[in-house]
Scaffold this motif. Structure first.
Motif, PDB file in Angstrom:
ATOM      1  N   LEU A 206      -5.864  -1.563 -47.960  1.00 57.97           N
ATOM      2  CA  LEU A 206      -6.094  -2.749 -47.150  1.00 57.97           C
ATOM      3  C   LEU A 206      -5.834  -2.436 -45.683  1.00 57.97           C
ATOM      4  CD1 LEU A 206      -4.098  -5.202 -49.420  1.00 57.97           C
ATOM      5  CD2 LEU A 206      -6.593  -5.021 -49.307  1.00 57.97           C
ATOM      6  N   VAL A 207      -6.505  -3.194 -44.798  1.00 57.65           N
ATOM      7  CA  VAL A 207      -6.322  -2.978 -43.369  1.00 57.65           C
ATOM      8  C   VAL A 207      -6.285  -4.321 -42.649  1.00 57.65           C
ATOM      9  CG1 VAL A 207      -8.804  -2.774 -42.863  1.00 57.65           C
ATOM     10  CG2 VAL A 207      -7.145  -1.646 -41.360  1.00 57.65           C
ATOM     11  N   PHE A 208      -5.495  -4.379 -41.590  1.00 55.36           N
ATOM     12  CA  PHE A 208      -5.493  -5.509 -40.657  1.00 55.36           C
ATOM     13  C   PHE A 208      -5.850  -4.954 -39.290  1.00 55.36           C
ATOM     14  CE2 PHE A 208      -3.441  -7.810 -37.234  1.00 55.36           C
ATOM     15  CZ  PHE A 208      -3.695  -9.148 -37.518  1.00 55.36           C
ATOM     16  N   VAL A 209      -6.838  -5.552 -38.627  1.00 54.66           N
ATOM     17  CA  VAL A 209      -7.222  -5.163 -37.265  1.00 54.66           C
ATOM     18  C   VAL A 209      -7.251  -6.436 -36.424  1.00 54.66           C
ATOM     19  CG1 VAL A 209      -8.992  -4.151 -35.788  1.00 54.66           C
ATOM     20  CG2 VAL A 209      -8.604  -3.216 -38.083  1.00 54.66           C
ATOM     21  N   GLY A 210      -6.399  -6.506 -35.407  1.00 57.96           N
ATOM     22  CA  GLY A 210      -6.375  -7.691 -34.562  1.00 57.96           C
ATOM     23  C   GLY A 210      -5.126  -7.737 -33.714  1.00 57.96           C
ATOM     24  N   ARG A 211      -5.085  -8.721 -32.837  1.00 59.87           N
ATOM     25  CA  ARG A 211      -3.896  -8.917 -32.014  1.00 59.87           C
ATOM     26  C   ARG A 211      -2.733  -9.338 -32.900  1.00 59.87           C
ATOM     27  NH1 ARG A 211      -4.293 -13.236 -29.242  1.00 59.87           N
ATOM     28  NH2 ARG A 211      -6.222 -14.041 -30.144  1.00 59.87           N
ATOM     29  N   ILE A 212      -1.576  -8.758 -32.673  1.00 58.81           N
ATOM     30  CA  ILE A 212      -0.397  -9.127 -33.453  1.00 58.81           C
ATOM     31  C   ILE A 212       0.261 -10.294 -32.741  1.00 58.81           C
ATOM     32  CG2 ILE A 212       1.814  -8.332 -34.367  1.00 58.81           C
ATOM     33  CD1 ILE A 212       0.556  -5.537 -34.532  1.00 58.81           C
ATOM     34  N   SER A 213      -0.156 -11.489 -33.178  1.00 58.47           N
ATOM     35  CA  SER A 213       0.304 -12.736 -32.571  1.00 58.47           C
ATOM     36  C   SER A 213       0.293 -13.803 -33.652  1.00 58.47           C
ATOM     37  CB  SER A 213      -0.625 -13.141 -31.419  1.00 58.47           C
ATOM     38  OG  SER A 213      -1.876 -13.557 -31.919  1.00 58.47           O
ATOM     39  N   PRO A 214       1.012 -14.912 -33.439  1.00 57.91           N
ATOM     40  CA  PRO A 214       1.046 -15.957 -34.468  1.00 57.91           C
ATOM     41  C   PRO A 214      -0.333 -16.435 -34.897  1.00 57.91           C
ATOM     42  CG  PRO A 214       2.742 -16.358 -32.818  1.00 57.91           C
ATOM     43  CD  PRO A 214       1.930 -15.213 -32.307  1.00 57.91           C
ATOM     44  N   MET A 215      -1.298 -16.462 -33.971  1.00 59.41           N
ATOM     45  CA  MET A 215      -2.620 -16.976 -34.299  1.00 59.41           C
ATOM     46  C   MET A 215      -3.301 -16.163 -35.403  1.00 59.41           C
ATOM     47  SD  MET A 215      -4.468 -19.493 -33.428  1.00 59.41           S
ATOM     48  CE  MET A 215      -6.087 -19.998 -33.954  1.00 59.41           C
ATOM     49  N   LYS A 216      -3.045 -14.880 -35.465  1.00 61.33           N
ATOM     50  CA  LYS A 216      -3.701 -14.027 -36.460  1.00 61.33           C
ATOM     51  C   LYS A 216      -2.968 -14.026 -37.798  1.00 61.33           C
ATOM     52  CE  LYS A 216      -6.706 -13.084 -33.324  1.00 61.33           C
ATOM     53  NZ  LYS A 216      -8.015 -13.764 -33.354  1.00 61.33           N
ATOM     54  N   ASN A 217      -1.741 -14.562 -37.830  1.00 66.13           N
ATOM     55  CA  ASN A 217      -1.055 -14.867 -39.084  1.00 66.13           C
ATOM     56  C   ASN A 217      -0.748 -13.626 -39.929  1.00 66.13           C
ATOM     57  OD1 ASN A 217       0.149 -16.731 -40.800  1.00 66.13           O
ATOM     58  ND2 ASN A 217      -1.742 -17.196 -41.893  1.00 66.13           N
TER      59      ASN A 217
ATOM     60  N   ASP B  47      -6.144  -4.641 -18.042  1.00 67.87           N
ATOM     61  CA  ASP B  47      -6.227  -5.089 -19.417  1.00 67.87           C
ATOM     62  C   ASP B  47      -5.137  -6.115 -19.705  1.00 67.87           C
ATOM     63  OD1 ASP B  47      -7.206  -5.277 -21.977  1.00 67.87           O
ATOM     64  OD2 ASP B  47      -6.840  -3.183 -22.523  1.00 67.87           O
ATOM     65  N   LEU B  48      -5.248  -6.794 -20.828  1.00 73.42           N
ATOM     66  CA  LEU B  48      -4.277  -7.801 -21.230  1.00 73.42           C
ATOM     67  C   LEU B  48      -2.885  -7.199 -21.302  1.00 73.42           C
ATOM     68  CD1 LEU B  48      -4.350 -10.807 -22.210  1.00 73.42           C
ATOM     69  CD2 LEU B  48      -4.417  -9.901 -24.544  1.00 73.42           C
ATOM     70  N   ARG B  49      -1.942  -7.829 -20.577  1.00 72.91           N
ATOM     71  CA  ARG B  49      -0.534  -7.431 -20.525  1.00 72.91           C
ATOM     72  C   ARG B  49      -0.319  -6.043 -19.915  1.00 72.91           C
ATOM     73  NH1 ARG B  49      -1.706  -8.742 -25.252  1.00 72.91           N
ATOM     74  NH2 ARG B  49      -1.233  -6.689 -26.082  1.00 72.91           N
ATOM     75  N   ALA B  50      -1.308  -5.487 -19.251  1.00 71.87           N
ATOM     76  CA  ALA B  50      -1.143  -4.193 -18.581  1.00 71.87           C
ATOM     77  C   ALA B  50      -0.487  -4.406 -17.219  1.00 71.87           C
ATOM     78  CB  ALA B  50      -2.488  -3.499 -18.398  1.00 71.87           C
TER      79      ALA B  50
ATOM     80  N   ASP C   9       2.935 -10.293 -29.057  1.00 67.75           N
ATOM     81  CA  ASP C   9       4.124 -11.133 -29.063  1.00 67.75           C
ATOM     82  C   ASP C   9       5.246 -10.339 -29.737  1.00 67.75           C
ATOM     83  OD1 ASP C   9       6.128 -12.993 -29.876  1.00 67.75           O
ATOM     84  OD2 ASP C   9       4.684 -14.638 -29.806  1.00 67.75           O
ATOM     85  N   GLU C  10       6.188  -9.816 -28.945  1.00 69.61           N
ATOM     86  CA  GLU C  10       7.221  -8.946 -29.502  1.00 69.61           C
ATOM     87  C   GLU C  10       8.167  -9.689 -30.441  1.00 69.61           C
ATOM     88  OE1 GLU C  10       7.558  -5.781 -29.561  1.00 69.61           O
ATOM     89  OE2 GLU C  10       5.869  -5.320 -28.257  1.00 69.61           O
TER      90      GLU C  10
ATOM     91  N   PHE D  50     -12.013  -8.107 -19.394  1.00 72.26           N
ATOM     92  CA  PHE D  50     -13.337  -7.560 -19.725  1.00 72.26           C
ATOM     93  C   PHE D  50     -13.214  -6.044 -19.728  1.00 72.26           C
ATOM     94  CE2 PHE D  50     -17.853  -6.521 -18.575  1.00 72.26           C
ATOM     95  CZ  PHE D  50     -18.416  -7.003 -19.750  1.00 72.26           C
ATOM     96  N   GLU D  51     -14.299  -5.378 -20.061  1.00 66.07           N
ATOM     97  CA  GLU D  51     -14.319  -3.916 -20.055  1.00 66.07           C
ATOM     98  C   GLU D  51     -13.943  -3.360 -18.685  1.00 66.07           C
ATOM     99  OE1 GLU D  51     -18.322  -3.158 -21.190  1.00 66.07           O
ATOM    100  OE2 GLU D  51     -17.875  -3.250 -23.328  1.00 66.07           O
ATOM    101  N   PRO D  52     -13.276  -2.224 -18.631  1.00 58.98           N
ATOM    102  CA  PRO D  52     -12.975  -1.298 -19.716  1.00 58.98           C
ATOM    103  C   PRO D  52     -11.781  -1.682 -20.575  1.00 58.98           C
ATOM    104  CG  PRO D  52     -12.173  -0.404 -17.657  1.00 58.98           C
ATOM    105  CD  PRO D  52     -12.914  -1.664 -17.304  1.00 58.98           C
ATOM    106  N   GLY D  53     -11.230  -2.889 -20.403  1.00 56.93           N
ATOM    107  CA  GLY D  53     -10.160  -3.342 -21.280  1.00 56.93           C
ATOM    108  C   GLY D  53     -10.670  -3.597 -22.686  1.00 56.93           C
ATOM    109  N   PHE D  54      -9.760  -3.614 -23.655  1.00 58.77           N
ATOM    110  CA  PHE D  54     -10.153  -3.876 -25.042  1.00 58.77           C
ATOM    111  C   PHE D  54      -9.152  -4.774 -25.772  1.00 58.77           C
ATOM    112  CE2 PHE D  54      -7.518  -0.082 -25.052  1.00 58.77           C
ATOM    113  CZ  PHE D  54      -6.664  -0.267 -26.121  1.00 58.77           C
ATOM    114  N   ARG D  55      -7.998  -5.041 -25.169  1.00 56.73           N
ATOM    115  CA  ARG D  55      -6.983  -5.812 -25.881  1.00 56.73           C
ATOM    116  C   ARG D  55      -7.349  -7.282 -26.051  1.00 56.73           C
ATOM    117  NH1 ARG D  55      -1.704  -3.386 -22.716  1.00 56.73           N
ATOM    118  NH2 ARG D  55      -1.500  -1.443 -23.902  1.00 56.73           N
ATOM    119  N   GLY D  56      -8.305  -7.764 -25.292  1.00 61.31           N
ATOM    120  CA  GLY D  56      -8.719  -9.159 -25.401  1.00 61.31           C
ATOM    121  C   GLY D  56      -9.552  -9.459 -26.619  1.00 61.31           C
ATOM    122  N   GLY D  57      -9.959  -8.429 -27.364  1.00 63.95           N
ATOM    123  CA  GLY D  57     -10.650  -8.637 -28.624  1.00 63.95           C
ATOM    124  C   GLY D  57     -12.060  -9.164 -28.493  1.00 63.95           C
TER     125      GLY D  57
END
Length: 404
Positions: free
Chosen positions: A229-240, A69-72, A265-266, A35-42
């Motif tokens: 064009l732009v992509f905004v989101g977590r870089i993970s398989p789910m976002k494709n 935050d996520l992965r912090a 996901d590295e 949750f806030e103040p984190g932002f990586r959870g989208g």
């Protein structure tokens, strides 16, 4: 520190004296991994903020979340182990899951007053599994439990680590049923996904989770040049993202594609980088790093389209942020907003293959500047029409009636 400590909210709201707070008519304990103040959870962060910001006066909610935050690797400064009051109706406890004292304080806090509703935001998270076990073992007592899987039962999500997830669900579902757990879906699409995997589920459908107000769209400025064009989101398989990049390798028109988001996901990111190296000369792709929440909409406003071939969204805040910013969306059909996307100057691609995406992008790139500007105006206007039509109650107010 022997007791929970109340603190100043990160945005500066002073915690009111206990004597000044109204008695809670309905007490909710909510949990979420970030949750806030984190932002990586989208999107779920924005959903929860909106839910807490729009609570009726007679609800009192304590949200339990991770202290980082996520992965912090480090906690938020000054918040770990503290109870932070946001206002008279809600507070946030920042928990270090590996600190036994935090758990002891939290259990004392929860058991200090009767809990009417336990609201869990995830099916798999430690922040959902442990509370369920605590209820099952009678360490805490609650009148009702509402579980929001947040898209975790979509076909795209279940296709990732599918064996582990299905095995866990097979073992976990009987306990959820015994405890009378009810479910929240954000749309009819998610309701069907829940019922497909949990046939006995009692499902409450409520998608009133959009924090973006009906405010004027930013002015439309579309410079001449390549399609942007732009992509905004977590870089993970789910976002494709890989499918978007594969499409970019075969487009025939000049284009620019900027990528924003945390590299969740590295190994997956390595696949993305290898595709970027294969781009033709007329395509420029750049990774631009992460975006704080207040930077997302200004960023969207600078682009001609949001390229988002996601494998599944239970809600899709980022889609609404794009439309509200005057940025049409090119998306898969795995979201609740297909009709809105198509009506708002965008394109819904089904099936979302690289070949189909590249054909769509070439058509968009052929449009003159005036048509691009008109599409951006349509996106902003149609979002505002949709926002004015949202009439559902606050999720937790709805849950109070649904759970009895």
């Amino acid at each position: 520190m022997n007791e929970l400590t109340e603190a100043r909210h990160p945005e500066g709201v002073e915690a009111p004296p206990a004597s000044a707070r109204p008695a809670a008519g309905y007490r909710v304990v909510a949990t979420a991994g970030v949750f806030e103040p984190g932002f990586r959870g989208g999107g779920p962060i924005r959903s929860l903020r909106f839910i807490l910001d729009t609570l009726p006066d007679d609800l009192d909610v304590t949200l339990v979340t991770r202290d980082r935050d996520l992965r912090a690797s480090v906690p938020y400064p000054g918040l770990s182990g503290r109870l932070v009051r946001r206002d008279d109706r809600s507070a946030v406890f920042y928990l270090d899951p590996f600190a036994p004292r935090h758990w002891a304080r939290l259990v004392r806090q929860i058991r200090s007053q009767p809990v009417d509703l336990l609201y869990l935001n995830s099916l798999w998270s430690l922040f959902s599994v442990l509370p369920i076990l605590a209820v099952a073992l009678r360490l805490v007592s609650v009148r009702a439990i509402l579980l929001a899987p947040r898209g975790e039962l979509s076909p795209g999500a279940l296709a990732i680590k599918t064996y582990k997830k299905r095995l866990f669900l097979a073992m976990w579902a009987p306990l959820l049923r015994r405890l009378g757990v009810r479910w929240q879906a954000c749309s009819w699409l998610e309701e069907n996904q829940i019922r497909a995997n949990v046939p006995w589920a009692q499902v409450m459908v409520n998608g009133n989770e959009c924090p973006i107000p009906d405010r004027p769209a930013p002015p439309v400025v579309v410079p001449d040049g390549p399609l942007r064009l732009v992509f905004v989101g977590r870089i993970s398989p789910m976002k494709n993202l890989t499918t978007a990049l594969e499409a970019m390798t075969v487009v025939t028109r000049p284009m620019e594609f900027d990528i924003f988001g945390p590299r969740e996901d590295e190994q997956y990111w390595a696949r993305c980088r290898s595709l970027v190296t294969a781009m033709p000369e007329h395509v420029r792709v750049r990774y631009r790093g992460e975006l704080a929440a207040d930077e997302v909409m200004p960023t969207f406003s600078r682009y001609d389209a949001f390229l988002f071939p996601t494998l599944g969204e239970n809600y899709g805040h980022v889609i609404l942020e794009s439309l509200a910013s005057g940025c049409p969306v090119v998306c898969s059909d795995a979201t609740p907003f297909s009709a809105l996307i198509a009506d708002a100057g965008g394109v819904v691609v089904h099936p979302v293959t690289a070949a189909r995406l590249s054909a769509v992008l070439d058509r968009l790139a052929d449009r003159p500047v005036g048509e691009r500007a008109a599409a951006k105006q349509t996106a902003g206007r149609r979002y505002r029409q949709w926002r004015r039509e949202v009439r559902e109650p606050n999720v937790l107010d709805h849950a109070r009636r649904f759970c009895g």
